[in-house]
Design an enzyme around this catalytic site. Structure first.
Site, PDB file in Angstrom:
ATOM      1  N   GLU A   1     -72.162 -33.730 -67.603  1.00  0.00           N
ATOM      2  CA  GLU A   1     -71.069 -33.509 -67.051  1.00  0.00           C
ATOM      3  C   GLU A   1     -70.883 -33.935 -65.664  1.00  0.00           C
ATOM      4  O   GLU A   1     -69.677 -34.002 -65.053  1.00  0.00           O
ATOM      5  CB  GLU A   1     -71.013 -31.789 -66.884  1.00  0.00           C
ATOM      6  CG  GLU A   1     -70.701 -31.239 -68.256  1.00  0.00           C
ATOM      7  CD  GLU A   1     -71.905 -30.929 -69.046  1.00  0.00           C
ATOM      8  OE1 GLU A   1     -72.967 -31.647 -68.756  1.00  0.00           O
ATOM      9  OE2 GLU A   1     -71.961 -30.084 -70.090  1.00  0.00           O
TER      10      GLU A   1
ATOM     11  N   GLY B   1     -71.316 -29.903 -73.745  1.00  0.00           N
ATOM     12  CA  GLY B   1     -71.275 -28.663 -74.421  1.00  0.00           C
ATOM     13  C   GLY B   1     -72.021 -28.831 -75.881  1.00  0.00           C
ATOM     14  O   GLY B   1     -72.387 -27.710 -76.197  1.00  0.00           O
TER      15      GLY B   1
ATOM     16  N   GLU C   1     -75.506 -27.975 -75.108  1.00  0.00           N
ATOM     17  CA  GLU C   1     -75.715 -26.380 -74.609  1.00  0.00           C
ATOM     18  C   GLU C   1     -75.437 -25.379 -75.717  1.00  0.00           C
ATOM     19  O   GLU C   1     -75.903 -24.260 -75.979  1.00  0.00           O
ATOM     20  CB  GLU C   1     -74.254 -25.968 -73.478  1.00  0.00           C
ATOM     21  CG  GLU C   1     -74.594 -26.679 -72.477  1.00  0.00           C
ATOM     22  CD  GLU C   1     -73.321 -26.642 -71.541  1.00  0.00           C
ATOM     23  OE1 GLU C   1     -72.170 -27.242 -71.809  1.00  0.00           O
ATOM     24  OE2 GLU C   1     -73.342 -25.792 -70.569  1.00  0.00           O
TER      25      GLU C   1
ATOM     26  N   ALA D   1     -67.855 -30.835 -74.942  1.00  0.00           N
ATOM     27  CA  ALA D   1     -66.570 -30.183 -75.052  1.00  0.00           C
ATOM     28  C   ALA D   1     -65.454 -31.516 -75.175  1.00  0.00           C
ATOM     29  O   ALA D   1     -65.836 -32.574 -74.867  1.00  0.00           O
ATOM     30  CB  ALA D   1     -66.079 -29.541 -73.704  1.00  0.00           C
TER      31      ALA D   1
END
Ligand code: 3H9
Length: 708
Positions: A137, A114, A117, A75
């Site tokens: 994370e 992310g 993911e 992210a």
């Protein structure tokens, strides 16, 4: 608008994600320098291009790939704490999973957070051999919040998922393939291999598995896998909720339906996002990267290439530095005056590596490869061909100067000459050479092979090129460099000295070493200042103070001077190594000692101070405020480039809890006016050592943070 003020981040989704048909495959290219993070423009672009590919009759399969030899670093961390714009990552994942055409992610460079993911929502993942995958994370006080805890657990089982997500480590392609995260490792051109893979899927009519629906790895899971991890780590996970929530989420994957599991993860992610530890760790993420940048030096100044190094001094410090360099693949000549000193140094290095291998923290092959890089030598002539020399001998002015004259006599032109001094004047050291422009401080922290911080100490005559080279070198050996100016104690030890004085004042007023150490431990330091001093040994500081007293630069009669450490040394209590210091020791176990309290009573009586109870809160505030006030002076004197560099130094070199972001961040969190007022009140009560820093007064009055 095409780019942010730095001119790098594209805000236009059509540029950030591009679409092209290659044969029968839709290639969706994420191109968002520097790391292809999943910011709003990328998310928007991905959704748009996925829909386009789904509608495109020519496209029989969809390939998602990253530009610039990398996949996606996660992210966009800069978006945290701001209202979300554009689609969520989960919207993209749903579109991928439900696609009636095979969706393949092709990964090079990094696929993190992310990014990984996203790939876990594809039907297939292929990667280059050099890719690094991970869900880091936790290092931001978060958990994978785009389905990572659910999909990964369903793919590789709870045990492996716990290991990967709780450590946040990056794994290499072979390990990822072994775990089943990667379906195929592509040698050669990634895009070509991925297109060929996609066409095979189409030809064979394979749509591929949807990981979130996989159940075989999450049924009949032994609950002890989860409970053991909780029990083993509960103490270690102080200060941040993320690891606890990660375990909860992985457990949820073993008992909830896919939809419930994803909802559970979302709530846990929100909780972590609101945890103060998250803001602190994000601060440190950016602070660490900022610390690597040197103000006022032209971007055209390139670092010199450093392909080999020599280290003078095979003691504990020299050996630790040699290990760091060797582990980074650099050939190292380790120099000392006698065969005996070299043998002892190499034996210590071998012993340290054996411990790491036995503990399982390093593979035997890696340890052997590092040892093979270290070449013990006698005689300065051996340093004639190296690119960098690091001196790590005794902290004695005359010895260091002599060593630098010898290095100067043999080192090749253009070599960088570095000193590991923690206490001496870099300019003086540089001045004994004929090339002060090439001399710099590289202050490693003990144990040097473990501690991340390196203070790069810039003397007045060091060239820009030398500074840039030293910073780049520290980065290249996986250290965290912080640039410091030349002053007594540089950044870290100068602050340590100041808050040590405050801790001693608290002792005099009535606290005990034990109480102060427990208060600091409760705050989050791995150990308190008195345990640390006992561990380091009290005799070196004693000798240094005796020299300063003799030289008239330290006044033992000053009201602030607390001669406890001197009296401990006079009594032969040099710390853990003599079985007694601030504490008494049974092996390594410290216990409070009434004799030390009696010494404190005696000193207080001599100074007419009434000792009385002190609150733990007072201890923490006095020590933290002392750090902050000294830190502010250090910034205003331009010894540090910026306040956040002090946070980086303290988090990576002095055990400041990362989940609190560093002392300067701590001050900002409490508000600079509140911290200023406390310091002003201390000044009124305790006198000049508490004079508020001018920078702090100015920023507090302006109602601003450190950066204005
Ligand atoms: C996440 O994914 C949450 C999800 O689970 C859930 C969401 C719902 N965003 O490190 P470098 C910048 S959390 C924004 O020097 P390297 C960095 O600040 C995220 N910016 O390069 C720097 O900018 P500048 C999980 C980022 O080659 C520049 O890129 N992912 C991001 O030594 C270069 O960085 C992570 O935690 C980002 N995600 O190392 C991975 N990443 O030049 C974090 C980097 O202005 N990133 N920047 O200072 C890294 O670990 C390293 O950057 C990486 C490259 C290994 C990728």
């Amino acid at each position: 608008m095409d780019a942010d003020p730095d001119g790098r981040w594209k805000l236009n989704s059509e540029q950030a994600v591009r679409y092209r048909i290659h044969d029968t495959v839709a290639v969706v290219l994420i191109d968002q320098p520097p790391v292809n993070a999943l910011g709003a423009a990328v998310r928007e672009g991905l959704i748009a291009m996925l829909h386009r590919a789904l509608a495109d009759e020519q496209a029989q399969a969809i390939l998602i790939i990253g530009a610039n030899d990398r996949f996606v670093a996660g992210a966009d961390i800069r978006e945290f704490g701001k209202p979300r714009q554009g689609p969520a990552i989960s919207d993209i994942q749903k579109a991928m999973e439900r696609a009636p055409k095979p969706v393949i992610c092709a990964m090079d460079g990094h696929a993190l957070g992310g990014g990984l993911e996203l790939a876990l929502a594809a039907h297939y993942r292929i990667a280059t051999p050099r890719v690094k995958l991970g869900l880091p994370e936790i290092q931001l006080g978060l958990l994978p919040g785009a389905g990572g805890t659910q999909r990964l657990t369903r793919l590789i089982g709870p045990e492996a998922a716990l290991d990967l997500i709780l450590t946040g480590k990056h794994i290499a392609a072979p390990r990822a393939a072994e775990l089943g995260i990667i379906d195929h490792i592509a040698e050669g051109d990634l895009q070509q291999a991925a297109i060929a893979f996609a066409k095979r899927c189409v030809a064979e009519g394979r749509l591929g598995p949807i990981l979130i629906e996989k159940a075989d790895r999450v049924i009949d899971v032994d609950p002890r896998i989860i409970s053991d991890v909780r029990a083993r780590n509960a103490k270690k996970w102080k200060g941040t909720i993320a690891p606890f929530k990660i375990v909860d989420c992985i457990e949820a994957a073993t008992r909830l339906s896919p939809d419930e599991g994803l909802l559970f993860e979302r709530a846990a992610f929100e909780a972590c996002s609101n945890d103060p530890a998250h803001a602190a760790m994000v601060h440190l993420f950016f602070a660490e990267r900022k610390a690597a940048k040197v103000n006022g030096i032209s971007a055209t100044t390139r670092p010199r290439s450093i392909g080999s190094a020599g280290i003078v001094g095979a003691g504990t410090m020299g050996g630790g530095i040699a290990m760091s360099l060797a582990e980074a693949g650099l050939p190292v000549k380790l120099l000392d005056n006698t065969q005996q000193a070299l043998d002892a140094g190499i034996a210590r290095i071998r012993h340290n590596y054996s411990l790491s291998v036995d503990r399982g923290s390093m593979a035997r092959a890696k340890a052997d490869a590092a040892i093979a890089k270290i070449n013990p030598v006698i005689g300065y002539d051996h340093l004639a061909d190296v690119d960098l020399v690091i001196e790590a001998v005794f902290e004695t002015r005359t010895i260091k100067h002599d060593v630098f004259r010898r290095i100067d006599a043999v080192a090749r032109p253009g070599a960088i000459l570095a000193t590991n001094t923690s206490a001496l004047d870099i300019d003086e050291i540089a001045s004994v050479t004929r090339r002060p422009q090439d001399v710099i401080g590289l202050h490693f922290f003990s144990p040097a092979n473990v501690m991340k911080l390196v203070e790069v100490v810039r003397g007045v005559l060091a060239s820009d090129e030398t500074v840039v080279s030293a910073m780049a070198f520290a980065n290249a050996i996986a250290k965290v460099p912080v640039l410091a100016g030349n002053c007594e104690g540089f950044i870290g030890n100068r602050i340590l000295q100041r808050y040590g004085t405050e801790a001693d004042a608290l002792l005099l007023e009535g606290a005990t070493p034990w109480q102060i150490d427990i208060a600091l431990k409760d705050f989050g330091f791995p150990m308190g200042i008195y345990l640390m001093r006992d561990l380091a040994g009290l005799d070196v500081g004693w000798r240094m103070r005796a020299n300063r007293i003799a030289a008239g630069t330290l006044d033992p009669a000053a009201p602030d001077y607390v001669p406890l450490a001197d009296r401990l040394c006079t009594a032969g209590r040099f710390g853990q190594k003599t079985g007694a210091g601030y504490y008494t020791y049974a092996g390594r176990t410290a216990s409070p000692d009434p004799a030390v309290d009696a010494m404190l009573d005696q000193i207080a009586a001599e100074k007419n101070v009434m000792r009385g109870p002190i609150e733990d809160e007072e201890i923490v505030w006095r020590i933290l405020c002392a750090m902050v006030n000294e830190g502010a002076d250090i910034v205003s004197e331009e010894i540090a480039q910026r306040a956040s560099d002090i946070d980086v130094a303290y988090a990576f070199g002095y055990g400041f809890p990362k989940y609190r972001g560093g002392p300067m961040f701590w001050a900002e969190q409490h508000g600079l006016p509140a911290v200023h007022d406390r310091i002003a009140a201390y000044a009124a009560k305790y006198g000049p050592r508490w004079q508020p820093s001018a920078l702090l007064s100015e920023r507090a009055a302006a109602g601003k943070g450190w950066d204005g």
